[in-house]
Write a protein that holds these residues in place. Structure first.
Motif, PDB file in Angstrom:
ATOM      1  N   ASN A 119       0.817  -1.213   0.000  1.00 24.73           N
ATOM      2  CA  ASN A 119       0.000   0.000   0.000  1.00 24.73           C
ATOM      3  C   ASN A 119       0.851   1.263   0.000  1.00 24.73           C
ATOM      4  OD1 ASN A 119      -2.529  -1.329   0.070  1.00 24.73           O
ATOM      5  ND2 ASN A 119      -2.270  -1.709   2.259  1.00 24.73           N
ATOM      6  N   PHE A 120       2.115   1.138  -0.427  1.00 26.63           N
ATOM      7  CA  PHE A 120       3.003   2.299  -0.457  1.00 26.63           C
ATOM      8  C   PHE A 120       3.257   2.684  -1.907  1.00 26.63           C
ATOM      9  CE2 PHE A 120       6.649   4.975  -0.202  1.00 26.63           C
ATOM     10  CZ  PHE A 120       6.615   5.547   1.062  1.00 26.63           C
ATOM     11  N   ASN A 121       2.740   3.858  -2.284  1.00 28.00           N
ATOM     12  CA  ASN A 121       2.865   4.337  -3.650  1.00 28.00           C
ATOM     13  C   ASN A 121       3.601   5.675  -3.678  1.00 28.00           C
ATOM     14  OD1 ASN A 121       1.189   2.274  -5.001  1.00 28.00           O
ATOM     15  ND2 ASN A 121      -0.462   3.167  -3.772  1.00 28.00           N
ATOM     16  N   THR A 122       4.501   5.807  -4.636  1.00 25.31           N
ATOM     17  CA  THR A 122       5.282   7.031  -4.830  1.00 25.31           C
ATOM     18  C   THR A 122       4.979   7.593  -6.206  1.00 25.31           C
ATOM     19  OG1 THR A 122       7.077   6.226  -3.411  1.00 25.31           O
ATOM     20  CG2 THR A 122       7.639   7.956  -4.994  1.00 25.31           C
ATOM     21  N   ILE A 123       4.928   8.922  -6.323  1.00 23.11           N
ATOM     22  CA  ILE A 123       4.811   9.579  -7.620  1.00 23.11           C
ATOM     23  C   ILE A 123       6.063  10.404  -7.843  1.00 23.11           C
ATOM     24  CG2 ILE A 123       3.494  11.521  -6.648  1.00 23.11           C
ATOM     25  CD1 ILE A 123       2.058  11.704  -9.389  1.00 23.11           C
ATOM     26  N   ALA A 124       6.590  10.368  -9.069  1.00 22.57           N
ATOM     27  CA  ALA A 124       7.824  11.074  -9.394  1.00 22.57           C
ATOM     28  C   ALA A 124       7.671  11.784 -10.726  1.00 22.57           C
ATOM     29  CB  ALA A 124       9.003  10.101  -9.454  1.00 22.57           C
ATOM     30  N   GLY A 125       8.185  13.018 -10.801  1.00 22.38           N
ATOM     31  CA  GLY A 125       8.107  13.757 -12.054  1.00 22.38           C
ATOM     32  C   GLY A 125       9.073  14.923 -12.075  1.00 22.38           C
ATOM     33  N   HIS A 126       9.392  15.373 -13.287  1.00 20.49           N
ATOM     34  CA  HIS A 126      10.346  16.460 -13.513  1.00 20.49           C
ATOM     35  C   HIS A 126       9.666  17.618 -14.233  1.00 20.49           C
ATOM     36  CE1 HIS A 126      13.367  18.458 -16.182  1.00 20.49           C
ATOM     37  NE2 HIS A 126      14.045  18.516 -15.052  1.00 20.49           N
ATOM     38  N   SER A 127       9.988  18.845 -13.829  1.00 18.59           N
ATOM     39  CA  SER A 127       9.509  20.063 -14.476  1.00 18.59           C
ATOM     40  C   SER A 127       7.979  20.162 -14.380  1.00 18.59           C
ATOM     41  CB  SER A 127      10.004  20.119 -15.924  1.00 18.59           C
ATOM     42  OG  SER A 127       9.814  21.400 -16.475  1.00 18.59           O
ATOM     43  N   VAL A 128       7.261  20.207 -15.510  1.00 14.97           N
ATOM     44  CA  VAL A 128       5.805  20.312 -15.414  1.00 14.97           C
ATOM     45  C   VAL A 128       5.213  19.034 -14.823  1.00 14.97           C
ATOM     46  CG1 VAL A 128       5.302  19.461 -17.752  1.00 14.97           C
ATOM     47  CG2 VAL A 128       3.723  21.059 -16.634  1.00 14.97           C
ATOM     48  N   ALA A 129       5.871  17.889 -15.016  1.00 14.01           N
ATOM     49  CA  ALA A 129       5.434  16.664 -14.338  1.00 14.01           C
ATOM     50  C   ALA A 129       5.689  16.775 -12.839  1.00 14.01           C
ATOM     51  CB  ALA A 129       6.151  15.450 -14.928  1.00 14.01           C
ATOM     52  N   GLY A 130       6.764  17.465 -12.453  1.00 13.35           N
ATOM     53  CA  GLY A 130       7.005  17.736 -11.040  1.00 13.35           C
ATOM     54  C   GLY A 130       5.947  18.650 -10.452  1.00 13.35           C
ATOM     55  N   LEU A 131       5.408  19.553 -11.271  1.00 11.89           N
ATOM     56  CA  LEU A 131       4.297  20.397 -10.824  1.00 11.89           C
ATOM     57  C   LEU A 131       3.086  19.550 -10.475  1.00 11.89           C
ATOM     58  CD1 LEU A 131       3.221  23.346 -10.479  1.00 11.89           C
ATOM     59  CD2 LEU A 131       2.402  23.168 -12.842  1.00 11.89           C
ATOM     60  N   LEU A 132       2.809  18.522 -11.280  1.00 11.19           N
ATOM     61  CA  LEU A 132       1.703  17.621 -10.972  1.00 11.19           C
ATOM     62  C   LEU A 132       1.963  16.850  -9.681  1.00 11.19           C
ATOM     63  CD1 LEU A 132      -1.052  16.543 -11.873  1.00 11.19           C
ATOM     64  CD2 LEU A 132       0.146  14.743 -13.115  1.00 11.19           C
ATOM     65  N   VAL A 133       3.216  16.505  -9.422  1.00  8.72           N
ATOM     66  CA  VAL A 133       3.567  15.863  -8.153  1.00  8.72           C
ATOM     67  C   VAL A 133       3.194  16.777  -6.988  1.00  8.72           C
ATOM     68  CG1 VAL A 133       5.481  15.033  -6.728  1.00  8.72           C
ATOM     69  CG2 VAL A 133       5.408  14.465  -9.166  1.00  8.72           C
ATOM     70  N   ILE A 134       3.540  18.065  -7.090  1.00  5.32           N
ATOM     71  CA  ILE A 134       3.209  19.012  -6.024  1.00  5.32           C
ATOM     72  C   ILE A 134       1.695  19.179  -5.908  1.00  5.32           C
ATOM     73  CG2 ILE A 134       3.480  21.385  -5.216  1.00  5.32           C
ATOM     74  CD1 ILE A 134       6.015  19.648  -5.049  1.00  5.32           C
ATOM     75  N   HIS A 135       1.006  19.202  -7.032  1.00  2.00           N
ATOM     76  CA  HIS A 135      -0.455  19.309  -7.001  1.00  2.00           C
ATOM     77  C   HIS A 135      -1.069  18.107  -6.290  1.00  2.00           C
ATOM     78  CE1 HIS A 135      -4.494  20.387  -8.174  1.00  2.00           C
ATOM     79  NE2 HIS A 135      -4.657  19.218  -8.771  1.00  2.00           N
TER      80      HIS A 135
END
Length: 245
Positions: A119-135
């Protein structure tokens, strides 16, 4: 072992998904694995997988299932809000929540059904994909247990995502999570908005938020994910161990 499938979003864009399991998956049939949902997966999957395998070999990371997601239109599908700043690109963005709806309602259940996951999920992204991570960090705090944002584009639009994330952290209601963020040699407004954002998160976080920040002064924007991946994954491993995962 891999899985490929497609799902149409409401805006008619078509993200593609592939799944990569670690070498131990076939042999250790009673073992379940945490999952990393990797945005811009086709460009970054090999790098992430290689770093995970090397760290795992030296007892520096757990094996993970990697779920790679590639958007048909990065700006529209990753940016949570529509940009109206005349400096551009005007009218782009706004599909971030549709993509998160897809991940939450369709993709995660399918991954859980077809693969042995924890049940441990991580999301990773760079630049605009990193913005979605913050969202995702502030708007759906229970969806992921860790967030890796490499040079997140918090300057996007009218800074709606940055403002909302700052307000979320100031509320002291944030969920337990691990948040990694970094920045490179970006300058001007891109850098000043990020620095102010990171400072606010650092100064207002609660004990439930494990925060790790990096700044690479000689690394350009395109390479901040490569530069920060070791630190991000090492911090993730320590967080997982501290939580008994």
């Amino acid at each position: 072992l891999s899985l490929f499938f497609f799902c149409f979003l409401a805006n008619a864009q078509t993200p593609s998904v592939s799944v990569l399991v670690p070498p131990s998956y076939q042999a250790e049939t009673s073992k379940s694995y945490p999952v990393i949902y990797l945005l811009d997966g086709s460009a970054n999957q090999s790098m992430l997988n290689g770093m995970l395998e090397r760290l795992h070999h030296s007892d520096g990371a757990y094996d993970h299932i990697i779920v790679s997601i590639d958007a048909s239109d990065r700006l529209n599908d990753f940016a949570p809000t529509v940009n109206m700043d005349p400096r551009g690109p005007v009218g782009k963005g706004g599909g971030g929540d549709k993509l998160l709806d897809f991940i939450e309602g369709t993709l995660m259940p399918r991954i859980s059904n077809q693969y042995r996951t924890t049940n441990f999920n991580t999301i990773a992204g760079h630049s605009v994909a990193g913005l979605l991570v913050i969202h995702s960090f502030h708007s759906r705090p229970q969806l992921f247990q860790a967030h890796l944002a490499f040079s997140p584009a918090v300057w996007w639009g009218a800074r709606e995502t940055a403002i909302s994330a700052q307000n979320y952290v100031r509320s002291q209601d944030e969920s337990e999570t691990y948040l990694y963020m970094n920045i490179g040699s970006e300058s001007g407004e891109m850098r000043s908005v990020y620095d102010a954002f990171a400072k606010t998160i650092l100064e207002n976080r609660s004990l439930d938020l494990r925060l790790q920040l990096d700044a690479f002064q000689t690394v350009s924007h395109d390479f901040t994910m490569a530069a920060g991946l070791y630190n991000a994954l090492s911090g993730l491993y320590q967080y997982q161990r501290d939580k008994g995962i």
